[in-house]
Design a protein around this motif. Sequence first.
Motif, PDB file in Angstrom:
ATOM      1  N   ALA A  36       0.822  -1.210   0.000  1.00 44.29           N
ATOM      2  CA  ALA A  36       0.000   0.000   0.000  1.00 44.29           C
ATOM      3  C   ALA A  36       0.854   1.258   0.000  1.00 44.29           C
ATOM      4  CB  ALA A  36      -0.934   0.002   1.208  1.00 44.29           C
ATOM      5  N   ASP A  37       2.066   1.195   0.556  1.00 48.50           N
ATOM      6  CA  ASP A  37       2.953   2.353   0.625  1.00 48.50           C
ATOM      7  C   ASP A  37       3.996   2.369  -0.485  1.00 48.50           C
ATOM      8  OD1 ASP A  37       1.650   3.101   2.948  1.00 48.50           O
ATOM      9  OD2 ASP A  37       3.040   1.983   4.213  1.00 48.50           O
ATOM     10  N   LEU A  38       3.944   1.417  -1.375  1.00 46.57           N
ATOM     11  CA  LEU A  38       4.899   1.336  -2.479  1.00 46.57           C
ATOM     12  C   LEU A  38       4.491   2.326  -3.563  1.00 46.57           C
ATOM     13  CD1 LEU A  38       7.363  -0.158  -3.623  1.00 46.57           C
ATOM     14  CD2 LEU A  38       5.802  -1.875  -4.502  1.00 46.57           C
ATOM     15  N   VAL A  39       5.339   3.320  -3.843  1.00 48.26           N
ATOM     16  CA  VAL A  39       5.004   4.367  -4.805  1.00 48.26           C
ATOM     17  C   VAL A  39       5.315   3.905  -6.222  1.00 48.26           C
ATOM     18  CG1 VAL A  39       5.422   6.750  -5.520  1.00 48.26           C
ATOM     19  CG2 VAL A  39       5.444   6.156  -3.104  1.00 48.26           C
ATOM     20  N   TYR A  40       6.573   3.519  -6.470  1.00 48.06           N
ATOM     21  CA  TYR A  40       6.920   3.027  -7.801  1.00 48.06           C
ATOM     22  C   TYR A  40       8.118   2.100  -7.739  1.00 48.06           C
ATOM     23  CZ  TYR A  40      10.692   6.539  -8.259  1.00 48.06           C
ATOM     24  OH  TYR A  40      11.827   7.296  -8.080  1.00 48.06           O
ATOM     25  N   LEU A  41       8.304   1.351  -8.814  1.00 40.13           N
ATOM     26  CA  LEU A  41       9.409   0.420  -8.955  1.00 40.13           C
ATOM     27  C   LEU A  41      10.241   0.854 -10.143  1.00 40.13           C
ATOM     28  CD1 LEU A  41       6.650  -1.242  -8.178  1.00 40.13           C
ATOM     29  CD2 LEU A  41       8.167  -3.157  -8.317  1.00 40.13           C
ATOM     30  N   GLU A  42      11.539   0.727 -10.006  1.00 39.21           N
ATOM     31  CA  GLU A  42      12.451   1.108 -11.080  1.00 39.21           C
ATOM     32  C   GLU A  42      13.377  -0.067 -11.363  1.00 39.21           C
ATOM     33  OE1 GLU A  42      15.768   4.579 -11.984  1.00 39.21           O
ATOM     34  OE2 GLU A  42      14.825   4.454 -10.018  1.00 39.21           O
ATOM     35  N   ASN A  46      19.020  -6.768 -13.868  1.00 37.49           N
ATOM     36  CA  ASN A  46      18.373  -7.836 -13.106  1.00 37.49           C
ATOM     37  C   ASN A  46      18.068  -7.427 -11.666  1.00 37.49           C
ATOM     38  OD1 ASN A  46      18.293  -9.653 -15.210  1.00 37.49           O
ATOM     39  ND2 ASN A  46      20.356 -10.415 -14.782  1.00 37.49           N
ATOM     40  N   TYR A  47      18.038  -6.129 -11.404  1.00 44.37           N
ATOM     41  CA  TYR A  47      17.740  -5.598 -10.079  1.00 44.37           C
ATOM     42  C   TYR A  47      16.543  -4.669 -10.173  1.00 44.37           C
ATOM     43  CZ  TYR A  47      22.420  -7.233  -9.012  1.00 44.37           C
ATOM     44  OH  TYR A  47      23.531  -8.007  -8.846  1.00 44.37           O
ATOM     45  N   THR A  48      15.876  -4.457  -9.043  1.00 44.38           N
ATOM     46  CA  THR A  48      14.726  -3.563  -8.992  1.00 44.38           C
ATOM     47  C   THR A  48      14.822  -2.694  -7.748  1.00 44.38           C
ATOM     48  OG1 THR A  48      13.342  -5.221 -10.081  1.00 44.38           O
ATOM     49  CG2 THR A  48      12.207  -3.440  -8.941  1.00 44.38           C
ATOM     50  N   TRP A  49      14.673  -1.382  -7.954  1.00 46.27           N
ATOM     51  CA  TRP A  49      14.588  -0.441  -6.837  1.00 46.27           C
ATOM     52  C   TRP A  49      13.122  -0.288  -6.467  1.00 46.27           C
ATOM     53  CZ3 TRP A  49      18.393   1.388  -3.949  1.00 46.27           C
ATOM     54  CH2 TRP A  49      19.694   1.423  -4.473  1.00 46.27           C
ATOM     55  N   LEU A  79       4.530   1.748 -16.949  1.00 44.30           N
ATOM     56  CA  LEU A  79       4.662   2.975 -17.721  1.00 44.30           C
ATOM     57  C   LEU A  79       5.703   2.862 -18.819  1.00 44.30           C
ATOM     58  CD1 LEU A  79       4.843   5.632 -14.887  1.00 44.30           C
ATOM     59  CD2 LEU A  79       2.855   4.935 -16.181  1.00 44.30           C
ATOM     60  N   HIS A  80       6.732   2.106 -18.539  1.00 49.97           N
ATOM     61  CA  HIS A  80       7.941   2.134 -19.345  1.00 49.97           C
ATOM     62  C   HIS A  80       8.657   0.822 -19.077  1.00 49.97           C
ATOM     63  CE1 HIS A  80      12.039   3.679 -20.261  1.00 49.97           C
ATOM     64  NE2 HIS A  80      11.418   4.583 -20.995  1.00 49.97           N
ATOM     65  N   ARG A  81       9.643   0.497 -19.867  1.00 52.27           N
ATOM     66  CA  ARG A  81      10.362  -0.757 -19.601  1.00 52.27           C
ATOM     67  C   ARG A  81      11.096  -0.724 -18.272  1.00 52.27           C
ATOM     68  NH1 ARG A  81      16.016  -0.957 -22.506  1.00 52.27           N
ATOM     69  NH2 ARG A  81      16.456   1.273 -22.565  1.00 52.27           N
ATOM     70  N   ARG A  82      11.301   0.468 -17.720  1.00 57.30           N
ATOM     71  CA  ARG A  82      12.004   0.603 -16.446  1.00 57.30           C
ATOM     72  C   ARG A  82      11.106   0.955 -15.270  1.00 57.30           C
ATOM     73  NH1 ARG A  82      17.058   4.202 -16.233  1.00 57.30           N
ATOM     74  NH2 ARG A  82      17.022   3.254 -14.188  1.00 57.30           N
ATOM     75  N   TYR A  83       9.841   1.336 -15.503  1.00 61.49           N
ATOM     76  CA  TYR A  83       9.024   1.867 -14.408  1.00 61.49           C
ATOM     77  C   TYR A  83       7.648   1.207 -14.312  1.00 61.49           C
ATOM     78  CZ  TYR A  83      12.442   5.610 -14.362  1.00 61.49           C
ATOM     79  OH  TYR A  83      13.609   6.316 -14.293  1.00 61.49           O
TER      80      TYR A  83
END
Length: 127
Positions: A36-42, A46-49, A79-83
């Motif tokens: 619920a508090d996760l805003v976005y993923l980047e 092979n890693y994800t922020w 949104l994008h290949r990275r986001y």
Amino acid sequence: MPFYLKPLLPNTPDLGAWPPLRVYTNNTGAQWLSVADLVYLEGEANYTWLHWANGRRLLVTTTLKRVEAQLPPAYFLRLHRRYVVNRQFIEQAKLTFGKPMVHLVGGMHLPISRRRWMVLRSQFTLR
């Protein structure tokens, strides 16, 4: 011309009821974190922020595609290949200098790919 997200359907389950995300870190081991508090993923190779609402960033050794599969598709948009972004934190989407961008509540701006712009535009509405 800014676009705003259409509201979720009434029968959409609450994001707080979604099972927490299991994350492994070297320092603390396994953790269960609320999505619920996760805003976005980047994604980065092979890693994800993971970016949280309180400003915390967490690096996990999993691809963006695998983390996205664990999240509720009604709330998280690619949104994008990275986001991947949580739709609850989207303020508006608009063309900025001819490029589609999403403006988040905290002041962040994330790009939208040209191919996904047309698909996402159908989920947005003018105000």
